[in-house]
Enzyme design. Structure first.
Site, short mmCIF file in Angstrom:
data_model
loop_
_atom_site.label_atom_id
_atom_site.label_comp_id
_atom_site.label_asym_id
_atom_site.label_seq_id
_atom_site.Cartn_x
_atom_site.Cartn_y
_atom_site.Cartn_z
N ARG A 35 -1.16 5.02 6.57
CA ARG A 35 -0.51 4.78 7.86
C ARG A 35 -0.90 5.58 9.27
O ARG A 35 -0.43 5.20 10.24
CB ARG A 35 0.93 5.44 7.70
CG ARG A 35 1.57 4.75 6.70
CD ARG A 35 3.01 5.07 6.28
NE ARG A 35 4.07 4.13 5.48
CZ ARG A 35 3.63 4.30 4.17
NH1 ARG A 35 2.70 5.00 3.55
NH2 ARG A 35 4.62 3.48 3.26
N HIS A 120 1.86 8.33 -8.80
CA HIS A 120 1.32 7.02 -8.80
C HIS A 120 0.27 6.72 -9.46
O HIS A 120 -0.55 5.62 -9.33
CB HIS A 120 0.91 6.68 -7.17
CG HIS A 120 2.27 6.88 -6.38
ND1 HIS A 120 1.99 7.24 -4.90
CD2 HIS A 120 3.43 6.98 -6.51
CE1 HIS A 120 3.32 7.23 -4.50
NE2 HIS A 120 4.05 7.00 -5.32
#
Length: 259
Positions: A35, A120
């Site tokens: 991001r 993840h």
């Protein structure tokens, strides 16, 4: 800097530290985050990265998925940085109980950390959807096929046009053991993360925007009063931190003296 001094004192006095980190932990190793200004979400592709890294895209456009995955997710030459190494030293010294990471690069283990909870998954684990055979990341990177296939289910053949299908998909298709968008997190890993966070004396959160759920919600399980948040930019959880340090992780962790 007063906040750094407080942080170093917390680390020095505790033997029950849990670290929860995101992409910002590995940017100093040359792995892009998502991001920031130079992150993956701000680069131009035919499809948005969050679309490419989804389960449905992997199923429907597997070749395109792997083209992006090889190019942007397999940073196999990256090396652990100061933060990775200091956390491993702190664990070896009996101070860090667990590292909880949203990253899939395996750099915490490469630095020597033993108790790493990978929310993840990891690029270093890949498996055949047909037979379950496991493959390392190098196999995926070096695969000559546009879509990597299991060498057990799909041995080399002169009949290059022959595809075998099973259960609606090509037999021998390999999937990275990473959590894609639209997929749920591993329940056992989440349970372990909740346990370590809820029992921690000091919880250090670093290099994460705390914008991705359910991982970001793990902060709600912390019961102590030594929540340290280290991040270059602001996060939605800044007000909840007992100690807020807006700085690069390497600058902060390099000052830790492991006794």
């Amino acid at each position: 800097m007063e906040n750094i001094g407080q942080f170093l004192k917390m680390v020095d006095e505790s033997d029950n530290i849990v670290f929860f980190g995101g992409a910002g932990v590995s940017t100093e190793s040359g792995i892009p985050d998502f991001r920031s200004v130079d992150g993956l979400y701000n680069q131009k592709y035919d499809y948005p990265p969050e679309t490419i890294l989804s389960h449905s895209f992997y199923v429907k456009k597997t070749e395109e998925f792997y083209r992006f995955y090889r190019d942007k997710m397999l940073c196999l030459d990256a090396q652990p940085n100061t933060t990775h190494r200091k956390l491993a030293e702190l664990e070896s010294a009996g101070k860090v109980r667990a590292v909880i990471t949203q990253n899939i690069d395996g750099l915490h283990q490469a630095a020597g950390s033993k108790r790493v909870l990978e929310l993840h998954g990891s690029v270093h684990r890949n498996y055949c959807l047909t037979c379950g055979k496991e493959f390392d990341a190098r196999y995926i990177l070096d695969s000559t096929d546009k879509v990597p296939l299991c060498d057990h289910c799909c041995p080399p053949s002169t009949d290059t046009d022959k595809d075998v299908w099973s259960g609606g998909r090509r037999a021998g298709l390999i999937k990275p053991d990473v959590v894609l968008y639209e997929e749920g997190l591993d329940s056992r890993t989440m349970q372990d993360a909740v346990y370590y966070i809820s029992h921690a004396d000091v919880l250090i959160i670093g290099g994460t925007s705390l914008a991705v759920y359910p991982a970001a919600g793990l902060i709600d399980y912390y019961r102590g009063d030594k929540l340290v948040l280290i991040n270059k930019s602001t996060t939605p959880m800044d007000a909840r931190a007992d100690l807020l340090i807006q700085s690069g992780l390497g600058d902060v962790f390099s000052q830790i003296l492991v006794r």
